[in-house]
Design an enzyme around this catalytic site. Structure first.
Site, PDB file in Angstrom:
ATOM      1  NE  ARG A  69      51.766  44.395  43.966  1.00  0.00           N
ATOM      2  CZ  ARG A  69      51.871  43.493  43.013  1.00  0.00           C
ATOM      3  NH1 ARG A  69      52.492  43.779  41.878  1.00  0.00           N
ATOM      4  NH2 ARG A  69      51.376  42.290  43.186  1.00  0.00           N
ATOM      5  CE1 TYR A 197      46.015  47.676  46.898  1.00  0.00           C
ATOM      6  CE2 TYR A 197      48.137  47.588  45.791  1.00  0.00           C
ATOM      7  CZ  TYR A 197      47.141  46.967  46.501  1.00  0.00           C
ATOM      8  OH  TYR A 197      47.255  45.650  46.845  1.00  0.00           O
ATOM      9  CE  LYS A 206      54.876  42.938  48.451  1.00  0.00           C
ATOM     10  NZ  LYS A 206      53.667  42.443  47.893  1.00  0.00           N
ATOM     11  CG  HIS A 226      56.615  38.367  47.119  1.00  0.00           C
ATOM     12  ND1 HIS A 226      55.749  38.114  46.081  1.00  0.00           N
ATOM     13  CD2 HIS A 226      55.895  39.036  48.050  1.00  0.00           C
ATOM     14  CE1 HIS A 226      54.557  38.616  46.365  1.00  0.00           C
ATOM     15  NE2 HIS A 226      54.617  39.171  47.556  1.00  0.00           N
ATOM     16  CB  SER A 248      50.230  39.396  45.068  1.00  0.00           C
ATOM     17  OG  SER A 248      51.473  40.055  45.043  1.00  0.00           O
ATOM     18  CB  CYS A 250      49.138  32.542  45.922  1.00  0.00           C
ATOM     19  SG  CYS A 250      48.941  32.894  44.170  1.00  0.00           S
ATOM     20  CG  ASP A 275      54.062  40.573  51.271  1.00  0.00           C
ATOM     21  OD1 ASP A 275      53.745  39.716  50.429  1.00  0.00           O
ATOM     22  OD2 ASP A 275      54.183  41.775  50.988  1.00  0.00           O
ATOM     23  NE  ARG A 364      45.811  43.366  48.998  1.00  0.00           N
ATOM     24  CZ  ARG A 364      46.857  42.572  48.818  1.00  0.00           C
ATOM     25  NH1 ARG A 364      47.642  42.240  49.831  1.00  0.00           N
ATOM     26  NH2 ARG A 364      47.125  42.081  47.635  1.00  0.00           N
TER      27      ARG A 364
HETATM   28  O1  SAT Z   1      49.853  45.594  47.059  1.00  0.00           O
HETATM   29  S1  SAT Z   1      50.987  44.914  47.659  1.00  0.00           S
HETATM   30  O2  SAT Z   1      52.069  44.833  46.658  1.00  0.00           O
HETATM   31  O3  SAT Z   1      51.456  45.602  48.825  1.00  0.00           O
HETATM   32  C1  SAT Z   1      50.515  43.337  48.091  1.00  0.00           C
HETATM   33  C2  SAT Z   1      50.843  42.374  47.036  1.00  0.00           C
HETATM   34  O4  SAT Z   1      50.341  42.518  45.902  1.00  0.00           O
HETATM   35  O5  SAT Z   1      51.611  41.436  47.288  1.00  0.00           O
HETATM   36 MN    MN Z   2      53.026  40.372  48.497  1.00  0.00          MN
END
Ligand code: SAT
Ligand code: MN
Length: 584
Positions: A69, A197, A206, A226, A248, A250, A275, A364
């Site tokens: 991101r 991405y 998100k 989140h 993210s 963690c 998530d 990922r």
């Molecule tokens: O890349 S995402 O935002 O979908 C995953 C994350 O960073 O929590």
């Molecule tokens: Mn996330």
């Protein structure tokens, strides 16, 4: 194509602007998915993994500049700047539209425009919300099928209800200078260009389910967070659900599908989400949660039989991997998976340690949640699941104990608001820097944090059976940098303490910063953790906490007059009680 006039008009307008070669309305069928995949194999967007050991699984290598991101290119465009708050980058909606219209003009020439109707949440849930993503990326269209309820049933719901979030996405030329992710909460619209991405391009995730939804949730009286959602069932069959917010990368995915340690025979984990949680106050005064997603977009590195065997199992088939390494025999590989040496790194170069990690640290997997052994049918319940405890967690090498219980909802909101964590590879920028990340929502809250904290306080006031609020830290280290706590499955021991507290069956050590476990109340049977480590993990250092409270004070004041007075009062109370502890 649709009986919804607004949708038909919008698709026509976008096509006029972007000039695609073809338009395809996605129905969400398997045949359609297979066609998308076949096209991507042809064009080289996907590479086939070994079909014998990894059936129907693929590798996608993204542009090396487009792997995470990009928060500095992400904007919330509200008519008044202050409504977006200091926690967001803001752009005037008219300026943002002008900029994006110029970038989208002709952007889809020679490409297919996919119309992707989707539903966030169970199709028959009153809490679910629909959207339509227009994209020129087959990878996005295919991934949306895995991550959401995508296709004809979602379109039918849109036609019934009339409302939907409009998400417009194009890969553009993938140039970082022409990459923007714009949110228009007042128009229920998202526009994203220049990135393929996940967090920038799968707009249901998100962009919709957090940034736009948090704005809607505030107006409608619910919370978009989140958070993972999981059920924990003890050997007596008592089942409690918890929701837990971590930044993210963690460990939310690992925790959501946690495997109980050997000593915990008869315990069972039910995965609901890894998530995002949409939380509603029920008629019974409890907090109820749905997971708006239908799949996992998880971090690959560090995932192994030891850390997350459920994930390793679910990734054996029907998975799209992004930016992982490859072994000689075309199996996916990443750091922490095994001690094999991969053949090719994430950019497709012969692997050489001098080039850095073989898999990108933010590589990922995208996989349907149904492939996870611990996945629960309760994730499909229209009403969601009742939440007994809310957990806030960050990555903190020092200060924050293993677990801490808030005295009440207001104190819990302070714990959430003052959360901090070391940055990870999930966003571009330096990793390992401690930054404040309130409720793990810093990159995702679609409006002013001051208003957001007021909304949390107001939501608590409507709950007559509010969940307990806890803070956890699996990432404490000793002076040599070694972790003090083993983490992963062993975290169930901490969750058990939390559930015991929720049920009122054990006491706690009350301190100014919150309640800590009493000696012996965290079950350590069969675990090799020294007494000294446990002591460090379950005590507080008053001077360090006084400093922390000073920093939290400046942090809260940085958000100006919209911060609720109750939050300042709560912080002042903690600071005062800490002063009362005397010098240590
Ligand atoms: O890349 S995402 O935002 O979908 C995953 C994350 O960073 O929590
Ligand atoms: Mn996330």
């Amino acid at each position: 194509m649709t009986s919804n006039q607004a949708l038909a008009d919008w698709v026509r307008e976008v096509a006029t602007l972007t000039q695609p070669e073809k338009i395809h309305w996605c129905d969400g069928s398997q045949a359609e998915y297979d066609t998308l995949v076949a096209g991507m194999l042809d064009s080289g967007t996907l590479l086939q993994l070994d079909p014998k050991t990894r059936p129907r699984s693929y590798l996608h290598r993204s542009d090396p500049s487009d792997v995470a991101r990009t928060e500095h290119l992400t904007f919330v465009c509200t008519s008044r700047r202050d409504d977006a708050g200091p926690n967001n980058q803001w752009m005037d909606p008219a300026d943002a539209h002008a900029k994006m219209n110029a970038l989208f003009a002709g952007a889809m020439r020679g490409r297919t425009l996919y119309v992707v109707p989707y539903c966030m949440g169970p199709l028959d849930s009153p809490f679910a919300r629909c959207g339509v993503e227009i994209t020129d990326s087959a990878y996005v269209a295919a991934s949306m099928r895995t991550m959401t309820r995508m296709g004809t049933p979602a379109l039918k719901r849109i036609e019934r209800e009339g409302s939907f979030v409009k998400g417009l996405h194009s890969l553009g030329d993938l140039h970082p200078e022409r990459r923007f992710i714009m949110h228009f909460p007042q128009e229920l619209a998202i526009q994203s260009i220049g990135s393929g991405y996940g967090g920038n391009a799968l707009l249901g995730k998100k962009c919709h389910a957090l940034r736009i939804a948090s704005h809607q949730a505030r107006q409608e009286g619910w919370l978009a967070e989140h958070m993972l959602i999981m059920g924990i069932e003890d050997p007596q069959g008592r089942l409690h659900y918890i929701a837990a917010a971590f930044p993210s990368a963690c460990g939310k995915t690992n925790m959501a599908m946690l495997i109980p340690p050997q000593e915990y025979q008869g315990w069972k984990v039910h995965t609901i989400g890894d998530d995002i949680a949409w939380l509603h106050v029920g008629d019974d005064g409890r907090l109820w949660a749905i997971n708006p997603e239908a799949g996992f977009f998880g971090v690959a590195p560090g995932t192994s039989r030891h850390t997350n065997a459920n994930a390793v199992d679910m990734l054996q088939h029907d998975t799209i991997f992004t930016n992982v390494a490859l072994t000689e025999d075309r199996r996916p590989w990443w750091e922490g998976l095994s001690d094999e040496t991969p053949a090719l790194d994430w950019q497709g170069r012969p692997y050489q340690p001098a080039n850095g990690p073989a898999a990108h640290p933010n590589s990922r997997f995208t996989v349907s949640a149904r492939q996870c052994k611990s996945w629960s049918d309760a994730a499909e319940r229209p009403s969601g699941v009742p939440i007994s405890a809310i957990i806030f967690g960050g990555r903190r090498a020092s200060l924050v104990p293993l677990v801490l219980e808030a005295r009440n909802w207001r104190h819990g909101v302070l714990l959430g608001a003052s959360m901090a964590s070391e940055t990870t590879a999930a966003a571009t920028g330096k990793t390992g820097v401690v930054r404040r990340d309130p409720m793990a929502m810093k990159p995702f809250c679609g409006y002013h944090f001051g208003d957001y904290w007021s909304h949390w306080l107001a939501t608590g006031a409507r709950l007559n059976k509010a969940p307990g609020i806890y803070q956890v830290n699996w990432f404490r280290r000793d002076a040599q940098g070694r972790f003090l706590w083993p983490g992963f499955g062993e975290n169930l021991r901490v969750l058990k303490w939390i559930l015991d507290r929720c049920q009122g069956s054990i006491g706690a050590h009350e301190t100014p910063v919150g309640n800590l476990p009493l000696h012996g109340d965290i079950d350590l049977s069969g675990l090799d953790v020294s007494h000294d480590h446990i002591r460090q993990l379950t005590e507080i250092e008053p001077q360090a906490w006084r400093d922390e409270m000073d920093q939290v004070n400046s942090f809260l004041h940085g958000f100006g007059p919209r911060v609720p007075q109750a939050l300042h009062d709560e912080r002042e109370q903690v600071a005062q009680d800490l002063r009362g502890l005397g010098a240590t």
